[in-house]
Write a protein that holds these residues in place. Structure first.
Motif, PDB file in Angstrom:
ATOM      1  N   SER A   8     -56.664  -4.508  29.794  1.00  0.00           N
ATOM      2  CA  SER A   8     -57.202  -5.824  29.964  1.00  0.00           C
ATOM      3  C   SER A   8     -58.301  -5.892  31.084  1.00  0.00           C
ATOM      4  CB  SER A   8     -56.040  -6.822  30.373  1.00  0.00           C
ATOM      5  OG  SER A   8     -56.480  -8.100  30.925  1.00  0.00           O
ATOM      6  N   LEU A   9     -59.075  -6.844  31.056  1.00  0.00           N
ATOM      7  CA  LEU A   9     -60.270  -7.108  32.202  1.00  0.00           C
ATOM      8  C   LEU A   9     -59.780  -7.990  33.047  1.00  0.00           C
ATOM      9  CD1 LEU A   9     -63.411  -7.501  29.911  1.00  0.00           C
ATOM     10  CD2 LEU A   9     -62.543  -5.447  30.982  1.00  0.00           C
ATOM     11  N   ARG A  10     -58.425  -8.456  32.901  1.00  0.00           N
ATOM     12  CA  ARG A  10     -57.887  -9.306  34.083  1.00  0.00           C
ATOM     13  C   ARG A  10     -56.754  -8.370  34.912  1.00  0.00           C
ATOM     14  NH1 ARG A  10     -53.482 -12.742  35.056  1.00  0.00           N
ATOM     15  NH2 ARG A  10     -52.877 -12.788  32.690  1.00  0.00           N
ATOM     16  N   VAL A  11     -56.941  -8.126  36.253  1.00  0.00           N
ATOM     17  CA  VAL A  11     -55.799  -7.514  37.058  1.00  0.00           C
ATOM     18  C   VAL A  11     -54.792  -8.693  37.154  1.00  0.00           C
ATOM     19  CG1 VAL A  11     -55.295  -6.489  39.188  1.00  0.00           C
ATOM     20  CG2 VAL A  11     -57.551  -5.945  38.096  1.00  0.00           C
ATOM     21  N   ARG A  12     -53.506  -8.211  36.947  1.00  0.00           N
ATOM     22  CA  ARG A  12     -52.428  -9.116  37.082  1.00  0.00           C
ATOM     23  C   ARG A  12     -51.259  -8.283  37.751  1.00  0.00           C
ATOM     24  NH1 ARG A  12     -51.993  -9.987  31.373  1.00  0.00           N
ATOM     25  NH2 ARG A  12     -54.032  -9.395  31.258  1.00  0.00           N
ATOM     26  N   SER A  13     -50.263  -9.155  38.089  1.00  0.00           N
ATOM     27  CA  SER A  13     -49.184  -8.785  38.719  1.00  0.00           C
ATOM     28  C   SER A  13     -47.708  -8.881  38.227  1.00  0.00           C
ATOM     29  CB  SER A  13     -49.171  -9.325  40.351  1.00  0.00           C
ATOM     30  OG  SER A  13     -50.115  -8.885  41.256  1.00  0.00           O
ATOM     31  N   TYR A  14     -46.916  -7.847  38.198  1.00  0.00           N
ATOM     32  CA  TYR A  14     -45.592  -8.055  37.584  1.00  0.00           C
ATOM     33  C   TYR A  14     -44.518  -7.912  38.920  1.00  0.00           C
ATOM     34  CZ  TYR A  14     -47.774  -6.860  33.239  1.00  0.00           C
ATOM     35  OH  TYR A  14     -48.791  -7.032  32.083  1.00  0.00           O
ATOM     36  N   GLU A  15     -43.582  -8.710  38.937  1.00  0.00           N
ATOM     37  CA  GLU A  15     -42.747  -8.667  39.910  1.00  0.00           C
ATOM     38  C   GLU A  15     -41.248  -8.709  39.461  1.00  0.00           C
ATOM     39  OE1 GLU A  15     -43.131 -11.814  42.511  1.00  0.00           O
ATOM     40  OE2 GLU A  15     -45.249 -11.413  43.085  1.00  0.00           O
ATOM     41  N   ARG A  16     -41.039  -8.479  38.025  1.00  0.00           N
ATOM     42  CA  ARG A  16     -39.700  -8.161  37.309  1.00  0.00           C
ATOM     43  C   ARG A  16     -39.746  -6.755  37.221  1.00  0.00           C
ATOM     44  NH1 ARG A  16     -39.463  -9.431  32.362  1.00  0.00           N
ATOM     45  NH2 ARG A  16     -36.980  -9.536  32.436  1.00  0.00           N
ATOM     46  N   GLU A  17     -38.479  -6.116  37.906  1.00  0.00           N
ATOM     47  CA  GLU A  17     -38.285  -4.765  37.668  1.00  0.00           C
ATOM     48  C   GLU A  17     -38.551  -4.371  36.229  1.00  0.00           C
ATOM     49  OE1 GLU A  17     -36.074  -1.433  40.195  1.00  0.00           O
ATOM     50  OE2 GLU A  17     -34.622  -2.977  39.620  1.00  0.00           O
ATOM     51  N   ALA A  18     -37.876  -5.180  35.304  1.00  0.00           N
ATOM     52  CA  ALA A  18     -37.766  -4.555  34.183  1.00  0.00           C
ATOM     53  C   ALA A  18     -39.068  -4.288  33.470  1.00  0.00           C
ATOM     54  CB  ALA A  18     -36.869  -5.644  33.268  1.00  0.00           C
ATOM     55  N   ASP A  19     -39.948  -5.345  33.706  1.00  0.00           N
ATOM     56  CA  ASP A  19     -41.424  -5.131  33.481  1.00  0.00           C
ATOM     57  C   ASP A  19     -41.981  -3.956  33.840  1.00  0.00           C
ATOM     58  OD1 ASP A  19     -41.141  -7.571  32.015  1.00  0.00           O
ATOM     59  OD2 ASP A  19     -42.196  -8.787  33.385  1.00  0.00           O
ATOM     60  N   VAL A  20     -41.827  -3.934  35.194  1.00  0.00           N
ATOM     61  CA  VAL A  20     -42.418  -2.480  35.812  1.00  0.00           C
ATOM     62  C   VAL A  20     -42.075  -1.313  35.395  1.00  0.00           C
ATOM     63  CG1 VAL A  20     -43.213  -1.475  38.004  1.00  0.00           C
ATOM     64  CG2 VAL A  20     -42.896  -3.899  37.951  1.00  0.00           C
TER      65      VAL A  20
END
Length: 403
Positions: free
Chosen positions: A237-249
């Motif tokens: 993606s051209l958008r940097v995003r953050s993940y804070e759910r351990e399952a997603d990471v």
């Protein structure tokens, strides 16, 4: 007065119409040289027995092996359509990027925006580089402009990091051995005592799949350009995003791990104007000739991810002349690890606080800085990165002509 072309004919293995090829051709023309012969990567790859329809996971060679002797008349195994190189040609290998067809032949068919397939991509790319090298060797008087074995190493972050570290070039510490997935990553981080790391696909580029990971107890945050789809698919993606759910990471890291990961301890970058920054420094003929500061509000400074060109003069002033000289010396030392590559792009980080330098990457095709002219005193004043390389080419040709 008509300028008489001086020097050998030039051939480029690349993507016709790609900006790199176009800018290099323009630099040749400005020096009175003829257009380069452009050999498309899709033609190089199209006839190869790569197993592209199966897209298997394949082991990654650490070096390009010697020729097996199974070449056809053209010198390319299974490349009957390859037209060959002109006699006496200087052959420049360019990036296979910006070509969806070449990407499909390297990674296998699929959405070009998907993240992954790096191990397959690298193994097939190494085989294609070997084929180019062998074809050059069978063409009278032809020679390679850039060492294909060094290109293969620069496209493996683990090998590149190890080569730099062995030479004493400052690099961030890295986790040893393979990282099998998210659970293994967290265990290795605890053992090393690291709470913040950069997780990098071993064969990625343009920050594809890179994850800046912070983990303290139950709290976790992953900053990345990866878009995690509902079915667990990963896309750029051209958008940097953050993940804070351990399952997603965990899903992201587990999806990336089979292709190989390189994990470095987070290097806190210095900031200027409230934005973190690093430098892309192009080293041509052993000398740092061009540089750009890349700034961002997020850990990734890549310009296509929202990074901006910063004020290089301000950075240089903050470093002071001794600090600037030290930074450029580190870039030259990194480039010296690849003596067969006349031009490389060094990504140099400067640490917050003491501004200590560390090399993040060395890029085989890191010279795409359109419109940027050379550093004062760097030997390429008034020239862009491609013109500077043509000057180097002509100088080498003149030297050879006087032997």
């Amino acid at each position: 007065m008509t300028r008489v072309p001086v020097g050998p004919p030039v051939a480029v293995v690349g993507t016709p119409g790609d900006r790199r090829v176009t800018l290099f051709a323009a630099a040749l023309r400005r020096h009175g040289l003829p257009e380069p012969h452009v050999i498309a990567w899709r033609d190089v790859l199209g006839g190869a027995d790569t197993g592209a329809t199966r897209a298997p996971r394949v082991p990654v060679p650490a070096v390009i092996p010697a020729s097996s002797g199974n070449q056809g008349p053209s010198g390319f195994p299974g490349f009957p359509g390859f037209p060959g190189f002109p006699e006496g040609a200087l052959v420049r290998v360019e990036s296979p990027g910006e070509d969806a067809a070449a990407d499909a032949l390297l990674r296998g068919p699929g959405d070009p925006t998907r993240v992954g397939g790096g191990a397959t991509w690298h193994a097939r790319f190494v085989r294609a580089l070997e084929a180019v090298r062998d074809a050059v060797g069978r063409t009278p008087g032809a020679r390679l402009a850039n060492d294909v074995g060094e290109i293969a190493v620069m496209f493996d972050k683990r090998l590149c990091h190890a080569r730099l570290a062995a030479a004493g070039v400052p690099v961030p510490p890295a986790l040893p051995g393979p990282v099998g997935g998210y659970a293994g990553l967290r265990a290795a981080m605890r053992e090393a005592g690291w709470a913040r790391v950069f997780v990098k696909p071993a064969h990625g580029s343009s920050a594809s799949g890179v994850v800046a990971l912070q983990a303290r107890g139950p709290r976790i945050k992953a900053t990345t350009s990866v878009e995690l789809g509902p079915a667990g698919t990963l896309h750029n993606s051209l958008r940097v995003r953050s993940y804070e759910r351990e399952a997603d990471v965990a899903a992201i890291v587990d999806a990336l791990a089979p292709d190989g990961l390189h994990v470095e301890r987070w290097f806190p970058k210095a900031s200027v104007g409230g934005r973190v920054f690093d430098l892309r420094v192009v080293v041509i003929g052993g000398r740092p000739t061009h540089a750009v500061a890349r700034t961002s509000h997020v850990p990734m400074t890549n310009l296509h991810l929202g990074g901006r060109r910063g004020d290089l003069a301000a950075v240089r002033a903050l470093l002071g002349e001794p600090g600037w000289v030290r930074a450029m010396d580190v870039c030259a030392a990194a480039a010296a690890c690849f003596p067969g590559s006349p031009a490389v792009g060094v990504d140099l980080m400067l640490g917050a606080g003491r501004w200590e330098p560390a090399v993040a990457e060395v890029n085989a095709f890191g010279d795409l800085l359109p419109g940027l002219t050379g550093l004062p005193g760097g030997g390429a004043e008034g020239l862009d990165t491609y013109e500077a390389q043509v000057e180097l080419l002509l100088g080498a040709a003149r030297t050879a002509g006087h032997r």
